[in-house]
Design a protein around this motif. Structure first.
Motif, PDB file in Angstrom:
ATOM      1  N   VAL A  54       8.286 -10.811  28.343  1.00 36.63           N
ATOM      2  CA  VAL A  54       8.208 -10.043  27.102  1.00 36.63           C
ATOM      3  C   VAL A  54       8.398 -10.967  25.894  1.00 36.63           C
ATOM      4  N   ARG A  55       9.371 -11.852  26.004  1.00 34.38           N
ATOM      5  CA  ARG A  55       9.598 -12.791  24.914  1.00 34.38           C
ATOM      6  C   ARG A  55       8.363 -13.677  24.705  1.00 34.38           C
ATOM      7  N   ALA A  56       7.769 -14.130  25.810  1.00 34.16           N
ATOM      8  CA  ALA A  56       6.560 -14.948  25.711  1.00 34.16           C
ATOM      9  C   ALA A  56       5.435 -14.158  25.042  1.00 34.16           C
ATOM     10  N   TYR A  57       5.350 -12.861  25.334  1.00 33.87           N
ATOM     11  CA  TYR A  57       4.332 -12.001  24.706  1.00 33.87           C
ATOM     12  C   TYR A  57       4.536 -11.932  23.200  1.00 33.87           C
ATOM     13  N   VAL A  58       5.770 -11.739  22.768  1.00 32.47           N
ATOM     14  CA  VAL A  58       6.053 -11.665  21.332  1.00 32.47           C
ATOM     15  C   VAL A  58       5.734 -13.006  20.665  1.00 32.47           C
ATOM     16  N   GLU A  59       6.100 -14.081  21.327  1.00 32.43           N
ATOM     17  CA  GLU A  59       5.838 -15.401  20.738  1.00 32.43           C
ATOM     18  C   GLU A  59       4.335 -15.703  20.697  1.00 32.43           C
ATOM     19  N   LEU A  60       3.606 -15.207  21.686  1.00 31.33           N
ATOM     20  CA  LEU A  60       2.149 -15.375  21.677  1.00 31.33           C
ATOM     21  C   LEU A  60       1.538 -14.657  20.476  1.00 31.33           C
ATOM     22  N   GLU A  61       2.005 -13.447  20.239  1.00 26.39           N
ATOM     23  CA  GLU A  61       1.513 -12.668  19.104  1.00 26.39           C
ATOM     24  C   GLU A  61       1.850 -13.389  17.797  1.00 26.39           C
ATOM     25  N   ASP A  62       3.038 -13.934  17.726  1.00 25.86           N
ATOM     26  CA  ASP A  62       3.449 -14.694  16.543  1.00 25.86           C
ATOM     27  C   ASP A  62       2.527 -15.889  16.329  1.00 25.86           C
ATOM     28  N   ALA A  63       2.259 -16.624  17.394  1.00 27.85           N
ATOM     29  CA  ALA A  63       1.393 -17.802  17.270  1.00 27.85           C
ATOM     30  C   ALA A  63      -0.004 -17.408  16.808  1.00 27.85           C
ATOM     31  N   ALA A  64      -0.517 -16.295  17.340  1.00 27.10           N
ATOM     32  CA  ALA A  64      -1.858 -15.847  16.956  1.00 27.10           C
ATOM     33  C   ALA A  64      -1.914 -15.530  15.467  1.00 27.10           C
ATOM     34  N   LEU A  65      -0.855 -14.901  14.963  1.00 26.08           N
ATOM     35  CA  LEU A  65      -0.851 -14.539  13.545  1.00 26.08           C
ATOM     36  C   LEU A  65      -0.720 -15.765  12.659  1.00 26.08           C
ATOM     37  N   ARG A  66       0.057 -16.744  13.118  1.00 34.53           N
ATOM     38  CA  ARG A  66       0.164 -17.976  12.317  1.00 34.53           C
ATOM     39  C   ARG A  66      -1.187 -18.675  12.250  1.00 34.53           C
ATOM     40  N   ARG A  67      -1.916 -18.676  13.367  1.00 39.11           N
ATOM     41  CA  ARG A  67      -3.236 -19.282  13.385  1.00 39.11           C
ATOM     42  C   ARG A  67      -4.177 -18.529  12.441  1.00 39.11           C
ATOM     43  N   LEU A  68      -4.163 -17.203  12.554  1.00 39.09           N
ATOM     44  CA  LEU A  68      -4.998 -16.373  11.683  1.00 39.09           C
ATOM     45  C   LEU A  68      -4.712 -16.670  10.222  1.00 39.09           C
ATOM     46  N   PHE A  69      -3.433 -16.816   9.911  1.00 38.45           N
ATOM     47  CA  PHE A  69      -3.050 -17.045   8.525  1.00 38.45           C
ATOM     48  C   PHE A  69      -3.493 -18.431   8.058  1.00 38.45           C
ATOM     49  N   ALA A  70      -3.338 -19.412   8.929  1.00 42.15           N
ATOM     50  CA  ALA A  70      -3.753 -20.764   8.561  1.00 42.15           C
ATOM     51  C   ALA A  70      -5.259 -20.805   8.294  1.00 42.15           C
ATOM     52  N   ASP A  71      -6.030 -20.111   9.117  1.00 44.87           N
ATOM     53  CA  ASP A  71      -7.474 -20.052   8.907  1.00 44.87           C
ATOM     54  C   ASP A  71      -7.804 -19.414   7.560  1.00 44.87           C
ATOM     55  N   ALA A 121      13.052 -13.445  18.637  1.00 51.31           N
ATOM     56  CA  ALA A 121      11.672 -13.866  18.395  1.00 51.31           C
ATOM     57  C   ALA A 121      11.039 -13.035  17.276  1.00 51.31           C
ATOM     58  N   VAL A 122      11.345 -11.745  17.244  1.00 56.26           N
ATOM     59  CA  VAL A 122      10.806 -10.892  16.181  1.00 56.26           C
ATOM     60  C   VAL A 122      11.334 -11.357  14.826  1.00 56.26           C
ATOM     61  N   ARG A 123      12.617 -11.660  14.785  1.00 59.14           N
ATOM     62  CA  ARG A 123      13.201 -12.091  13.518  1.00 59.14           C
ATOM     63  C   ARG A 123      12.576 -13.414  13.060  1.00 59.14           C
ATOM     64  N   ALA A 124      12.351 -14.306  14.006  1.00 63.34           N
ATOM     65  CA  ALA A 124      11.726 -15.590  13.657  1.00 63.34           C
ATOM     66  C   ALA A 124      10.351 -15.357  13.041  1.00 63.34           C
ATOM     67  N   HIS A 125       9.598 -14.451  13.622  1.00 61.56           N
ATOM     68  CA  HIS A 125       8.275 -14.160  13.064  1.00 61.56           C
ATOM     69  C   HIS A 125       8.371 -13.602  11.650  1.00 61.56           C
ATOM     70  N   ARG A 126       9.274 -12.671  11.455  1.00 61.16           N
ATOM     71  CA  ARG A 126       9.376 -12.034  10.146  1.00 61.16           C
ATOM     72  C   ARG A 126       9.864 -13.025   9.088  1.00 61.16           C
ATOM     73  N   ASP A 127      10.796 -13.894   9.480  1.00 62.59           N
ATOM     74  CA  ASP A 127      11.260 -14.911   8.530  1.00 62.59           C
ATOM     75  C   ASP A 127      10.101 -15.806   8.108  1.00 62.59           C
ATOM     76  N   TRP A 128       9.311 -16.250   9.077  1.00 66.48           N
ATOM     77  CA  TRP A 128       8.160 -17.079   8.739  1.00 66.48           C
ATOM     78  C   TRP A 128       7.198 -16.325   7.819  1.00 66.48           C
ATOM     79  N   PHE A 129       6.933 -15.065   8.150  1.00 66.70           N
ATOM     80  CA  PHE A 129       5.944 -14.314   7.387  1.00 66.70           C
ATOM     81  C   PHE A 129       6.392 -14.117   5.940  1.00 66.70           C
ATOM     82  N   GLU A 130       7.664 -13.786   5.757  1.00 70.55           N
ATOM     83  CA  GLU A 130       8.158 -13.603   4.391  1.00 70.55           C
ATOM     84  C   GLU A 130       8.082 -14.918   3.611  1.00 70.55           C
ATOM     85  N   ALA A 131       8.540 -15.999   4.220  1.00 67.79           N
ATOM     86  CA  ALA A 131       8.511 -17.297   3.543  1.00 67.79           C
ATOM     87  C   ALA A 131       7.079 -17.677   3.157  1.00 67.79           C
TER      88      ALA A 131
END
Lengths: 187, 187
Positions: A54-71, A121-131
């Motif tokens: 489950v944690r790997a799933y959340v981190e995968l989703e996070d990575a996908a969004l970071r990639r999308l954002f970088a693009d 993992a959720v908090r890490a994603h949200r912190d990155w997104f806000e920053a």
DNA sequence: ACACGATCAGAATGATCGTTCTACCTTCAG
DNA sequence: CTGAAGGTAGAACGATCATTCTGATCGTGT
């Protein structure tokens, strides 16, 4: 136990789809392994427990969004246009990809303990997104970039949830206009 | 099988607390009946299945919010102040009562089927809430009351989710200022 | 006094949960 | 040639899941 392998990748990709569409506690290990064409033994070779998957799933989703954002950031040459690109990207993602709500919000709903690895993992994603959004707001030169960034985080949450529960036809235009006004862009 | 009874009330009230704090699929019937001091037989006398108890929980939450809203509306004599009262009420509720996110969003995350009774109850609540906010916006005489009402629904979602995942200290002020600006009120 | 309805007590159902295990097959490097 | 590594196949573990059952106890209205 290699970091990556065909079986592991297949399992994680399948789990990501099923977890997002049907929830986490609701789907069992049996379902995951048969759907991924993988043995239970292989499952536990790569993930010590279901929670780790489950944690790997959340981190995968996070990575996908970071990639999308970088693009998206790469295709906006003018920094003052960056916020608009982000808003359009979120709207597009909400309409066509994330139609079952926010994977992070949904996962957090099933894990009440804030110290649980999934919640971390959720908090890490949200912190990155806000920053990231605050950075974009600064680059765009708006007044109170911190406030604008925070508000945009809230609005993306609202867009994902609203699109799931009320339909994209009503939620997305509302998100778009509210977000653009907040970002100081003409609608 | 009376519509109400001490045992039934105790069971429903206990279930509401536990479902909200810990999720729905994650808590079993054993836990519910022991915590409520009720027998399994009594459980199934009053609710044909666990899903019916879940639906009752969602409807209970809906009823509580309608009552809260009616009380708030009664204390706002000037209709132009109604939106402000609603915004303050949501902020207060988010800070002190609903600290584990939105019960409807969390429940919907665990029930992917839109035709499931739980999802139907969630939709009924959201339809009422949107209609109520649009009515308040009309009474306040703002431009585009439909748009303002919709946006306020989104913002309440965002406030509840953001307060759960990021903490009320960061989510509530952001909600408050965004909502007040939207409603045409001075901050 | 009696009967009924609500509740309690607790065992039992079969299914599914997450996890562990034994056993066999393949691939490839030493 | 050998043996470790990554995989498959499938049985088995105890625990918990939602649901059903039998039987006794209590209170209330007639």
């Amino acid at each position: 136990m290699p970091r990556t392998s065909p079986a592991r990748d297949r399992l994680l990709a399948t789990a990501a789809q099923i977890f997002y569409r049907e929830g986490i506690h609701a789907v069992g290990v049996d379902r995951l392994v048969t759907e991924a064409g993988v043995t239970r033994a292989t499952f536990y070779k790569h993930f010590p427990s279901k929670d780790d998957l489950v944690r790997a799933y959340v981190e995968l989703e996070d990575a996908a969004l970071r990639r999308l954002f970088a693009d998206g950031a790469a295709q906006a040459d003018d920094p003052s246009e960056l916020l608009g690109v982000v808003i359009d990207g979120v709207a597009l993602d909400v309409e066509h990809h994330h139609t079952r709500g926010c994977p992070f919000i949904n996962a957090a709903a099933e894990f009440p303990d804030p110290e649980h690895p999934v919640r971390v993992a959720v908090r890490a994603h949200r912190d990155w997104f806000e920053a990231t959004l605050v950075g974009a707001a600064e680059a765009a030169g708006v007044d109170d970039p911190a406030g604008v960034g925070r508000s945009l985080v809230l609005l993306r949450d609202a867009a994902l949830v609203g699109s799931y529960l009320d339909g994209p036809a009503v939620a997305v235009p509302s998100f778009r206009s509210t977000a653009r006004r907040l970002a100081g862009l003409g609608s």
